[in-house]
Design a protein around this motif. Structure first.
Motif, mmCIF file in Angstrom:
data_model
loop_
_atom_site.group_PDB
_atom_site.id
_atom_site.type_symbol
_atom_site.label_atom_id
_atom_site.label_comp_id
_atom_site.label_asym_id
_atom_site.label_seq_id
_atom_site.Cartn_x
_atom_site.Cartn_y
_atom_site.Cartn_z
ATOM 1 N N LEU A 24 1.138 -0.965 0.044
ATOM 2 C CA LEU A 24 0.130 0.376 0.045
ATOM 3 C C LEU A 24 0.776 1.274 0.143
ATOM 4 C CD1 LEU A 24 -2.124 -1.764 3.068
ATOM 5 C CD2 LEU A 24 -2.933 -0.976 0.691
ATOM 6 N N ASP A 25 0.396 1.906 -0.564
ATOM 7 C CA ASP A 25 1.375 3.303 -1.024
ATOM 8 C C ASP A 25 0.434 4.635 -0.956
ATOM 9 O OD1 ASP A 25 3.757 5.060 -1.369
ATOM 10 O OD2 ASP A 25 3.806 4.130 -3.430
ATOM 11 N N SER A 43 -7.180 -9.104 -7.965
ATOM 12 C CA SER A 43 -5.888 -9.255 -5.985
ATOM 13 C C SER A 43 -4.707 -9.157 -6.617
ATOM 14 C CB SER A 43 -5.894 -11.415 -7.306
ATOM 15 O OG SER A 43 -7.103 -12.070 -6.563
ATOM 16 N N GLY A 44 -4.166 -8.748 -4.931
ATOM 17 C CA GLY A 44 -2.755 -8.683 -5.245
ATOM 18 C C GLY A 44 -2.672 -7.038 -4.766
ATOM 19 N N GLY A 46 -4.201 -5.130 -2.900
ATOM 20 C CA GLY A 46 -3.675 -4.596 -1.468
ATOM 21 C C GLY A 46 -5.001 -4.135 -0.452
ATOM 22 N N LYS A 47 -6.018 -4.379 -1.565
ATOM 23 C CA LYS A 47 -7.040 -4.672 -0.553
ATOM 24 C C LYS A 47 -7.627 -5.430 0.696
ATOM 25 C CE LYS A 47 -9.965 -7.522 -3.295
ATOM 26 N NZ LYS A 47 -9.203 -7.885 -4.033
ATOM 27 N N THR A 48 -7.234 -6.621 0.791
ATOM 28 C CA THR A 48 -7.459 -7.067 2.453
ATOM 29 C C THR A 48 -6.393 -6.785 3.300
ATOM 30 O OG1 THR A 48 -8.500 -9.377 1.448
ATOM 31 C CG2 THR A 48 -7.155 -9.426 3.676
ATOM 32 N N THR A 49 -5.025 -6.156 3.000
ATOM 33 C CA THR A 49 -4.209 -5.717 3.619
ATOM 34 C C THR A 49 -4.613 -4.833 4.292
ATOM 35 O OG1 THR A 49 -1.883 -6.691 2.313
ATOM 36 C CG2 THR A 49 -1.748 -4.981 3.620
ATOM 37 N N ARG A 214 -10.963 2.159 -4.931
ATOM 38 C CA ARG A 214 -10.476 1.319 -5.471
ATOM 39 C C ARG A 214 -9.647 0.984 -5.631
ATOM 40 N NH1 ARG A 214 -12.819 -1.162 -11.604
ATOM 41 N NH2 ARG A 214 -11.382 -2.961 -12.061
ATOM 42 N N LEU A 215 -8.615 -0.271 -5.756
ATOM 43 C CA LEU A 215 -7.094 -0.362 -5.699
ATOM 44 C C LEU A 215 -6.689 -0.626 -6.985
ATOM 45 C CD1 LEU A 215 -6.682 -1.209 -1.801
ATOM 46 C CD2 LEU A 215 -6.745 1.089 -2.858
ATOM 47 N N LYS A 216 -5.494 0.206 -6.858
ATOM 48 C CA LYS A 216 -4.823 -0.837 -7.916
ATOM 49 C C LYS A 216 -3.961 -0.671 -8.104
ATOM 50 C CE LYS A 216 -4.344 -1.657 -12.894
ATOM 51 N NZ LYS A 216 -4.712 -1.269 -14.958
#
Length: 229
Positions: A24-25, A43-44, A46-49, A214-216
């Protein structure tokens, strides 16, 4: 409105040998009390983190998180656990019911830990609400996936949390069962006035929420209050 969760300049880095992976940044956002909020991404991403950090399940590397008025950076592990027990609820993809306890006992335990005198009565009322009034004495292994998730819903709402984190709540369910579980989740959330934070890869589920993040690649690419495509 009151902000129940504030995240500012959050960064999380994992180290494996000599390599460092930034999961995460520079993540910043806030959630209003009583609202519904979706965190989506592949997937990957960072959403669950992110969910784990916001709920105080993991340590922050950089940045700040304020949850229910408490600065998580200033709390030790025991203090974070107490905050979760008093104000936070969880729903997981794999249900995480205690296999040696009945449905009624699974819902009663959090209430008993909080010293509620009529824990069993309250638990029965919640199981009735999720349509499991005839399943009090059934163990998780005797229940379908949808029934297990409904027990998990009843357990999550049993302590009347201020905020509830749901991590892929329909991930192990078929489409029809998932829709029923989500309806129950939103109905209970509305009835109890809980703040709902859902981590999901399902954009249809995300659109049911008032806000979508939304994360990417560990970064925010969408942060809006309208539906996403």
């Amino acid at each position: 409105m009151t902000k129940i969760l504030n995240v500012h300049n959050l960064k999380k880095v994992y180290t494996s040998g000599s390599k460092k992976l930034t999961v995460l940044d520079n993540i910043s956002f806030s959630i209003e009390a009583g609202s519904s909020f979706a965190i989506v991404g592949p997937s990957g991403s960072g959403k669950t983190t992110l969910l784990g950090l916001c709920a105080g399940l993991d340590q922050i590397d950089e940045g700040t998180i304020t949850l229910c008025g408490e600065d998580l950076n200033g709390l030790n592990e025991d203090q974070r656990a107490l905050l979760r027990n008093e104000k936070v609820g969880f729903i997981f993809q794999d249900f995480q019911l205690l296999p040696t306890l009945t449905a009624l006992e699974n819902v009663s335990v959090p209430l008993e830990l909080q010293g509620v005198k009529n824990a069993s009565k309250d638990a029965k009322e919640l199981l009735d609400k999720v349509g499991l009034g005839s399943r009090y004495d059934h163990y998780p292994s005797q229940l379908s996936g949808g029934e297990q998730q409904r027990v998990a819903l009843a357990r999550a709402f049993s302590t009347k949390p201020e905020i509830l984190f749901a991590d892929e709540p329909t991930g192990n369910l078929d489409e029809e069962t998932g829709k029923k579980v989500i309806k129950l989740l939103f109905d209970l959330n509305k009835e109890m006035g809980t703040t709902l934070v859902i981590v999901t890869h399902d954009l249809d589920l995300a659109r049911l929420n008032q806000h979508v993040l939304r994360l990417k690649g560990g970064k925010i690419v969408i942060n809006e209050t309208t539906a996403i495509s």
